[in-house]
Design a protein around this motif. Structure first.
Motif, PDB file in Angstrom:
ATOM      1  N   VAL A 305       0.845  -1.192   0.000  1.00 16.99           N
ATOM      2  CA  VAL A 305       0.000   0.000   0.000  1.00 16.99           C
ATOM      3  C   VAL A 305       0.883   1.246   0.000  1.00 16.99           C
ATOM      4  O   VAL A 305       1.310   1.724   1.052  1.00 16.99           O
ATOM      5  N   ALA A 306       1.171   1.761  -1.185  1.00 17.37           N
ATOM      6  CA  ALA A 306       1.936   2.997  -1.309  1.00 17.37           C
ATOM      7  C   ALA A 306       1.048   4.195  -1.024  1.00 17.37           C
ATOM      8  O   ALA A 306      -0.167   4.154  -1.253  1.00 17.37           O
ATOM      9  N   GLN A 307       1.663   5.254  -0.509  1.00 19.05           N
ATOM     10  CA  GLN A 307       0.951   6.496  -0.232  1.00 19.05           C
ATOM     11  C   GLN A 307       1.321   7.541  -1.285  1.00 19.05           C
ATOM     12  O   GLN A 307       2.486   7.798  -1.532  1.00 19.05           O
ATOM     13  N   ARG A 308       0.287   8.143  -1.904  1.00 19.58           N
ATOM     14  CA  ARG A 308       0.506   9.210  -2.882  1.00 19.58           C
ATOM     15  C   ARG A 308      -0.268  10.450  -2.403  1.00 19.58           C
ATOM     16  O   ARG A 308      -1.478  10.400  -2.223  1.00 19.58           O
ATOM     17  N   ASN A 309       0.483  11.523  -2.170  1.00 18.66           N
ATOM     18  CA  ASN A 309      -0.134  12.771  -1.691  1.00 18.66           C
ATOM     19  C   ASN A 309      -0.935  12.561  -0.412  1.00 18.66           C
ATOM     20  O   ASN A 309      -2.015  13.121  -0.229  1.00 18.66           O
ATOM     21  N   GLY A 310      -0.387  11.715   0.475  1.00 19.40           N
ATOM     22  CA  GLY A 310      -1.006  11.517   1.772  1.00 19.40           C
ATOM     23  C   GLY A 310      -2.171  10.554   1.799  1.00 19.40           C
ATOM     24  O   GLY A 310      -2.790  10.351   2.852  1.00 19.40           O
ATOM     25  N   GLU A 311      -2.479   9.941   0.673  1.00 19.92           N
ATOM     26  CA  GLU A 311      -3.576   8.982   0.606  1.00 19.92           C
ATOM     27  C   GLU A 311      -3.099   7.713  -0.091  1.00 19.92           C
ATOM     28  O   GLU A 311      -2.075   7.707  -0.768  1.00 19.92           O
ATOM     29  N   GLU A 312      -3.885   6.634   0.066  1.00 19.49           N
ATOM     30  CA  GLU A 312      -3.528   5.397  -0.619  1.00 19.49           C
ATOM     31  C   GLU A 312      -3.527   5.621  -2.120  1.00 19.49           C
ATOM     32  O   GLU A 312      -4.477   6.183  -2.673  1.00 19.49           O
ATOM     33  N   ASP A 313      -2.444   5.192  -2.760  1.00 16.32           N
ATOM     34  CA  ASP A 313      -2.342   5.348  -4.209  1.00 16.32           C
ATOM     35  C   ASP A 313      -3.447   4.531  -4.890  1.00 16.32           C
ATOM     36  O   ASP A 313      -3.541   3.321  -4.674  1.00 16.32           O
TER      37      ASP A 313
END
Length: 341
Positions: A305-313
């Motif tokens: 679960v990568a985070q993109r801009n503070g949310e789950e990608d």
């Protein structure tokens, strides 16, 4: 490669350099006639042509295809598409930790290469090895859309635990010259590691998420300099295997010119050095297709679960795009066949 004259026989003895696992080393006079001489002396080595160049470039092509497969707009032939919104999440060091990438079929193919496994078989004098499900490194030059990759000199080993404990490695997939980013090492400093940590025992530690990481402060860097230690950029060709003792101070830099850097981290250890709990934890990581750190005994397991801009990608993947097809040798590297029910 050579260590500085200040690294004496006394330092060698003090380093508890008794061997890499089952590879016996009696001292600086021990000669193997291969890359192991570099490892014992300098703490790092380059195994040339561990994978044939043409094959390594094919793996690089598959890695580019993996990036383009997200269909976010990245095009390997268009440098202007190297933007964070057109790529999966890469940190500023180039590490890809998620998306089940550590278990993509081409990554397992690299881990299964006889020339790569064979180097570690020589180090440990054993064929009963397990492999890490480590990160993959993808670095592009001239990026301004991510924080700069500043030097982060460190050891991947608990400073309270001395002597050799882990041999790290990576397979280089593209030409990697002096300005193409990549591995920076401090030759011979592994022999001074125990002395360093005794003399620097009062140093305030750089915060780390695991005790198996030690970052060098400015004072620590000065200590290395005062003891004659120099930093070296390791250059390599496609298919070369880079090896380094976890005690060897190291970090990476990003490319400066036009050549990207693609590398797959590969670290092996004897299965005898893993507990049954380690192996069960490793099986769980394999079953869930998540990564580990460089420790093959799965000291730590990750997440997809990568985070993109503070949310789950929204582009996260819990399974590989191409599931690994493992032969008997590769399956043993997972550690699963060694689990006692």
């Amino acid at each position: 490669m050579s260590t500085t004259a200040t690294i004496t026989q006394t330092a060698v003895q003090a380093s508890n350099l008794h061997g890499f696992g089952r590879m016996r080393v009696d001292g600086t006079d021990t000669k193997f006639g291969d890359f192991r001489d570099d490892l014992t002396r300098d703490g790092y080595a380059v195994v040339k042509g561990a994978i044939a160049k043409e094959k390594a470039l094919k793996y690089a092509d598959e890695m580019y295809s993996w990036l383009e497969g997200f269909e976010l707009g990245f095009d390997r032939n268009d440098p202007s598409t190297v933007q964070k919104d057109k790529l999966p999440v890469l940190n500023e060091k180039g590490m890809v930790l998620h998306y089940a990438l550590p278990h993509e079929n081409f990554v397992w193919a690299v881990r299964s290469e006889p020339g790569v496994i064979g180097a570690f078989e020589k180090i440990y004098d054993s064929e009963d090895l397990i492999v890490s499900f480590d990160a993959i490194n993808i670095q592009f030059p001239n990026r301004t859309d991510v924080p700069p990759n500043t030097p982060w000199p460190h050891q991947d080993q608990d400073p309270k635990k001395h002597g050799f404990r882990c041999m790290q490695g990576l397979v280089n997939l593209l030409p990697n010259g002096p300005d193409d980013g990549g591995l920076i090492v401090c030759p011979g400093a592994h022999l001074l590691s125990e002395q360093f940590h005794k003399e620097m025992a009062d140093e305030e530690l750089i915060p780390a998420w695991t005790p198996e990481w030690y970052g060098f402060t400015d004072r620590g860097m000065k200590w290395l300099e005062d003891h004659g230690c120099k930093w070296v950029k390791v250059c390599a060709e496609p298919g070369d295997l880079l090896l380094w003792d976890s005690r060897t101070p190291h970090y990476n830099l990003s490319p400066k010119k036009n050549q990207p850097r693609l590398a797959i981290y590969t670290c092996y250890m004897p299965v005898a050095d893993a507990t049954q709990d380690d192996l069960r934890r490793k099986k769980d990581a394999f079953d869930r297709r998540v990564g580990t750190t460089h420790w093959p005994n799965a000291k730590h397991t990750g997440s997809n679960v990568a985070q993109r801009n503070g949310e789950e990608d929204p582009h996260n993947r819990l399974r590989p795009l191409v599931e690994p097809v493992l032969g008997e040798r590769a399956f043993k590297l997972t550690g699963i066949p060694y689990i006692k029910e």
